[in-house]
Design a protein around this motif. Structure first.
Motif, PDB file in Angstrom:
ATOM      1  N   PHE A 274       0.820  -1.209   0.000  1.00 59.00           N
ATOM      2  CA  PHE A 274       0.000   0.000   0.000  1.00 59.00           C
ATOM      3  C   PHE A 274       0.853   1.258   0.000  1.00 59.00           C
ATOM      4  CE2 PHE A 274      -3.605  -2.668   1.569  1.00 59.00           C
ATOM      5  CZ  PHE A 274      -4.509  -2.278   0.601  1.00 59.00           C
ATOM      6  N   ASN A 275       2.040   1.188   0.594  1.00 57.75           N
ATOM      7  CA  ASN A 275       2.940   2.334   0.552  1.00 57.75           C
ATOM      8  C   ASN A 275       3.300   2.676  -0.889  1.00 57.75           C
ATOM      9  OD1 ASN A 275       5.123   4.246   1.239  1.00 57.75           O
ATOM     10  ND2 ASN A 275       6.449   2.562   0.659  1.00 57.75           N
ATOM     11  N   GLY A 276       3.645   1.670  -1.663  1.00 54.33           N
ATOM     12  CA  GLY A 276       3.979   1.911  -3.057  1.00 54.33           C
ATOM     13  C   GLY A 276       2.798   2.432  -3.856  1.00 54.33           C
ATOM     14  N   GLN A 277       1.610   1.899  -3.584  1.00 52.11           N
ATOM     15  CA  GLN A 277       0.420   2.339  -4.313  1.00 52.11           C
ATOM     16  C   GLN A 277       0.070   3.789  -4.006  1.00 52.11           C
ATOM     17  OE1 GLN A 277       0.471  -0.287  -6.548  1.00 52.11           O
ATOM     18  NE2 GLN A 277      -1.682   0.204  -6.626  1.00 52.11           N
ATOM     19  N   SER A 278       0.164   4.176  -2.744  1.00 47.59           N
ATOM     20  CA  SER A 278      -0.225   5.533  -2.351  1.00 47.59           C
ATOM     21  C   SER A 278       0.716   6.580  -2.928  1.00 47.59           C
ATOM     22  CB  SER A 278      -0.256   5.641  -0.822  1.00 47.59           C
ATOM     23  OG  SER A 278       1.012   5.355  -0.272  1.00 47.59           O
ATOM     24  N   GLN A 279       2.005   6.223  -3.150  1.00 46.67           N
ATOM     25  CA  GLN A 279       2.946   7.191  -3.695  1.00 46.67           C
ATOM     26  C   GLN A 279       2.764   7.417  -5.193  1.00 46.67           C
ATOM     27  OE1 GLN A 279       7.033   7.304  -2.408  1.00 46.67           O
ATOM     28  NE2 GLN A 279       6.670   5.813  -0.796  1.00 46.67           N
ATOM     29  N   CYS A 280       2.017   6.529  -5.839  1.00 43.48           N
ATOM     30  CA  CYS A 280       1.821   6.650  -7.292  1.00 43.48           C
ATOM     31  C   CYS A 280       0.571   7.436  -7.661  1.00 43.48           C
ATOM     32  CB  CYS A 280       1.742   5.255  -7.917  1.00 43.48           C
ATOM     33  SG  CYS A 280       3.260   4.292  -7.752  1.00 43.48           S
ATOM     34  N   LEU A 281      -0.339   7.626  -6.703  1.00 48.97           N
ATOM     35  CA  LEU A 281      -1.591   8.322  -6.997  1.00 48.97           C
ATOM     36  C   LEU A 281      -1.353   9.821  -7.149  1.00 48.97           C
ATOM     37  CD1 LEU A 281      -4.045   6.511  -4.564  1.00 48.97           C
ATOM     38  CD2 LEU A 281      -3.787   6.140  -7.014  1.00 48.97           C
ATOM     39  N   THR A 282      -2.054  10.428  -8.077  1.00 48.70           N
ATOM     40  CA  THR A 282      -1.943  11.869  -8.320  1.00 48.70           C
ATOM     41  C   THR A 282      -2.776  12.629  -7.298  1.00 48.70           C
ATOM     42  OG1 THR A 282      -1.655  11.478 -10.675  1.00 48.70           O
ATOM     43  CG2 THR A 282      -2.264  13.706  -9.998  1.00 48.70           C
ATOM     44  N   LEU A 283      -2.167  13.637  -6.679  1.00 51.15           N
ATOM     45  CA  LEU A 283      -2.869  14.461  -5.703  1.00 51.15           C
ATOM     46  C   LEU A 283      -3.324  15.760  -6.344  1.00 51.15           C
ATOM     47  CD1 LEU A 283      -0.570  14.048  -2.590  1.00 51.15           C
ATOM     48  CD2 LEU A 283      -2.653  12.805  -3.124  1.00 51.15           C
ATOM     49  N   ASP A 284      -4.445  16.281  -5.879  1.00 50.37           N
ATOM     50  CA  ASP A 284      -4.943  17.568  -6.342  1.00 50.37           C
ATOM     51  C   ASP A 284      -5.438  18.327  -5.132  1.00 50.37           C
ATOM     52  OD1 ASP A 284      -6.553  19.703  -7.513  1.00 50.37           O
ATOM     53  OD2 ASP A 284      -6.324  18.601  -9.390  1.00 50.37           O
ATOM     54  N   ILE A 285      -4.907  19.518  -4.942  1.00 48.32           N
ATOM     55  CA  ILE A 285      -5.244  20.276  -3.732  1.00 48.32           C
ATOM     56  C   ILE A 285      -6.686  20.759  -3.754  1.00 48.32           C
ATOM     57  CG2 ILE A 285      -2.891  21.029  -3.327  1.00 48.32           C
ATOM     58  CD1 ILE A 285      -3.547  23.664  -4.618  1.00 48.32           C
ATOM     59  N   ALA A 286      -7.314  20.806  -4.929  1.00 49.86           N
ATOM     60  CA  ALA A 286      -8.709  21.229  -5.009  1.00 49.86           C
ATOM     61  C   ALA A 286      -9.606  20.030  -4.731  1.00 49.86           C
ATOM     62  CB  ALA A 286      -9.018  21.812  -6.383  1.00 49.86           C
ATOM     63  N   ILE A 287      -9.590  19.570  -3.503  1.00 52.29           N
ATOM     64  CA  ILE A 287     -10.212  18.293  -3.176  1.00 52.29           C
ATOM     65  C   ILE A 287     -11.731  18.370  -3.129  1.00 52.29           C
ATOM     66  CG2 ILE A 287      -8.207  17.496  -1.899  1.00 52.29           C
ATOM     67  CD1 ILE A 287      -9.549  18.325   0.661  1.00 52.29           C
ATOM     68  N   SER A 289     -13.705  20.377  -5.247  1.00 52.02           N
ATOM     69  CA  SER A 289     -14.315  20.985  -6.431  1.00 52.02           C
ATOM     70  C   SER A 289     -15.009  19.976  -7.316  1.00 52.02           C
ATOM     71  CB  SER A 289     -13.244  21.729  -7.233  1.00 52.02           C
ATOM     72  OG  SER A 289     -12.236  20.836  -7.633  1.00 52.02           O
ATOM     73  N   LYS A 290     -14.455  18.787  -7.418  1.00 59.95           N
ATOM     74  CA  LYS A 290     -15.049  17.789  -8.283  1.00 59.95           C
ATOM     75  C   LYS A 290     -15.122  16.453  -7.567  1.00 59.95           C
ATOM     76  CE  LYS A 290     -13.625  19.819 -12.676  1.00 59.95           C
ATOM     77  NZ  LYS A 290     -12.914  19.600 -13.965  1.00 59.95           N
ATOM     78  N   LYS A 291     -16.112  15.668  -7.978  1.00 65.26           N
ATOM     79  CA  LYS A 291     -16.371  14.403  -7.295  1.00 65.26           C
ATOM     80  C   LYS A 291     -15.220  13.420  -7.468  1.00 65.26           C
ATOM     81  CE  LYS A 291     -19.865  10.793  -6.830  1.00 65.26           C
ATOM     82  NZ  LYS A 291     -21.181  10.295  -7.310  1.00 65.26           N
ATOM     83  N   HIS A 292     -14.674  13.301  -8.679  1.00 72.82           N
ATOM     84  CA  HIS A 292     -13.614  12.324  -8.917  1.00 72.82           C
ATOM     85  C   HIS A 292     -12.326  12.712  -8.198  1.00 72.82           C
ATOM     86  CE1 HIS A 292     -12.277  15.236 -11.984  1.00 72.82           C
ATOM     87  NE2 HIS A 292     -11.098  14.656 -11.887  1.00 72.82           N
ATOM     88  N   LYS A 295     -12.782  11.554  -4.649  1.00 75.78           N
ATOM     89  CA  LYS A 295     -12.633  10.102  -4.596  1.00 75.78           C
ATOM     90  C   LYS A 295     -11.159   9.718  -4.635  1.00 75.78           C
ATOM     91  CE  LYS A 295     -14.138   5.851  -6.872  1.00 75.78           C
ATOM     92  NZ  LYS A 295     -14.930   5.269  -7.996  1.00 75.78           N
ATOM     93  N   GLN A 296     -10.386  10.416  -5.449  1.00 80.59           N
ATOM     94  CA  GLN A 296      -8.957  10.180  -5.541  1.00 80.59           C
ATOM     95  C   GLN A 296      -8.272  10.489  -4.209  1.00 80.59           C
ATOM     96  OE1 GLN A 296      -6.421  12.892  -7.982  1.00 80.59           O
ATOM     97  NE2 GLN A 296      -6.137  11.082  -9.262  1.00 80.59           N
ATOM     98  N   TYR A 297      -8.677  11.568  -3.583  1.00 81.78           N
ATOM     99  CA  TYR A 297      -8.144  11.971  -2.284  1.00 81.78           C
ATOM    100  C   TYR A 297      -8.420  10.889  -1.240  1.00 81.78           C
ATOM    101  CZ  TYR A 297      -8.171  14.531   2.180  1.00 81.78           C
ATOM    102  OH  TYR A 297      -7.981  14.916   3.475  1.00 81.78           O
TER     103      TYR A 297
END
Length: 441
Positions: A274-287, A289-292, A295-297
């Motif tokens: 899970f450590n490796g998976q979490s480091q690959c996800l794209t973060l967006d500070i506008a958490i 503003s949009k539903k997707h 969900k990513q956050y």
């Protein structure tokens, strides 16, 4: 001779004396203790390493191939100067000693030719091919195609960007820690190894029988095992070889497992995964503003919270990095303070030497009765490891030429991240005050 370097000169003279009658009766015990404390380790430590290897191999196996930790470390022994030997057996390539009809049209089959070949070697003749890329690794001889290990290794080196080299039959990393061998599987016993089927697996040497009657310093050996495990370079390297296996397969294996110790080990490796998976996800500070994006956050945060089970601090500091990257500085500071409280002198660190406070802690029966995974989670403070192009690493650390992962001591990174949180939040407060004054004017 390596095993003898910690024994006394008198013991060595007795050990190598030509007259065995002069050997003192406790020399076997001295040798056994020397091996357990300084070279091989106790029987429990060997079993622990073998079990961790088996679990990691299980979780690394995927649709392409089966991963196997081999060599001395695969047997649970960490010998000085030895490297880590890894194998991958391709599932879609099979070998048979004798020519037989193909059983599956989606697989590639080779037959063995051993005439006029040195013992321990064979020629692999291509009998059936399901994919044209196999021909890239074959050489023709008298109208027949044979698999070429040299062509295969050169292809791997050509596609690699990590600077590996050829080391005999294997591909080795540039630092010499790993030897990786791609292999093919023969499902039947070949004729040179047919006697292995009936060999005894319950042989006990006279040396092994003799040491059972001697009292062993259980606590001293236990502490030595813990110290060896914490300082093990091979264990540190081996844990980094876990591949992205199917999460559903991991969960199925863990649920179906009967022994609690094995379930804890699966939990340990799931935390690393899970450590490796979490480091690959794209973060967006506008958490919001949009539903997707929201969900990513939530997905990244969920993976990070599952990443806190393989040591006492690493997973929590990665979670703090997540909150810093999403500009939630108050939450990050709370987690950082909790992590710093865990970095106490009684904790275990990679490369450390055991002190009196560690002996006192490990003397507690509550620790000695727990599994190695429980001990790692409660007492071990791992280094902070950021993968290449990790989305969780603070922007203040990034450099233009950065093309590898970062490695930081946990305590140093915790204080640095805390400083960034305080500094950034103060700067934002000053900006807000400036805007408020401007509005008032």
């Amino acid at each position: 001779m390596i095993a003898m370097q910690h024994c006394s000169g008198k013991q060595l003279q007795c050990l190598f004396h030509s007259n065995t009658d002069t050997i003192p009766p406790n020399i076997s015990l001295a040798l056994y203790r020397c091996l357990c404390q300084n070279i091989v380790g106790t029987e429990d430590r060997v079993k622990t390493i073998r079990l961790m290897n088996a679990m990691r191999d299980n979780l690394s196996t995927n649709k392409m191939g089966i991963f196997i930790t081999s060599g001395s470390f695969g047997e649970g022994l960490e010998m000085r100067g030895s490297d880590l030997d890894m194998m991958m057996s391709y599932k879609h390539l099979e070998v048979d000693e004798y020519e037989k009809p193909c059983f599956h049209s989606s697989k590639t089959y080779f037959s063995m030719e051993q005439d006029d070949i040195k013992p321990g070697f064979t020629l692999l003749r291509l009998k059936y091919c399901d994919s044209p890329y196999i021909f890239k690794y074959c050489e023709e001889d008298n109208g027949k195609l044979y698999f070429s290990s040299a062509l295969h290794k050169r292809k791997i080196l050509f596609e690699s960007t990590r600077g590996e080299t050829i080391h005999g039959a294997c591909i080795a990393d540039k630092k010499g820690y790993f030897d990786f061998a791609n292999s093919l599987h023969c499902k039947t016993w070949i004729s040179p190894a047919i006697q292995w089927i009936t060999r005894s697996s319950h042989q006990i040497s006279n040396f092994h029988r003799s040491i059972r009657n001697f009292p062993i310093e259980e606590f001293t050996l236990y502490v030595k095992d813990v110290e060896k495990l914490v300082n093990s370079t091979m264990m540190f390297c081996a844990n980094g070889t876990l591949t992205s296996s199917s999460m559903l397969d991991i969960l199925n294996i863990r649920v179906s497992c009967q022994q609690s110790s094995q379930k804890h080990l699966f939990k340990y490796y799931m935390s690393l995964w899970f450590n490796g998976q979490s480091q690959c996800l794209t973060l967006d500070i506008a958490i919001s503003s949009k539903k997707h994006k929201y969900k990513q956050y939530k997905s990244c945060l969920s993976n990070l919270l599952k990443n806190v089970y393989h040591d006492a601090v690493f997973g929590w500091l990665m979670t703090a990095s997540f909150f810093y990257k999403t500009k939630q500085y108050s939450k990050a500071l709370h987690i950082i303070m909790y992590s710093i409280s865990k970095c106490t002198p009684d904790k275990l660190y990679y490369g450390m030497t055991m002190s009196d406070i560690h002996y006192q802690s490990l003397r507690l029966q509550s620790f000695q009765k727990k599994s190695v995974v429980y001990l790692l989670k409660k007492m071990f403070v791992d280094k902070i490891q950021f993968k290449m192009k990790s989305k969780l690493i603070p922007d203040e650390i990034l450099m233009d030429e950065w093309n590898e992962g970062f490695l930081f001591p946990s305590t140093a990174y915790a204080y640095f991240l805390g400083f960034l949180c305080h500094y950034t939040s103060i700067m934002l407060d000053n900006v807000r005050i400036s805007f408020n004054v401007y509005d008032w004017l």
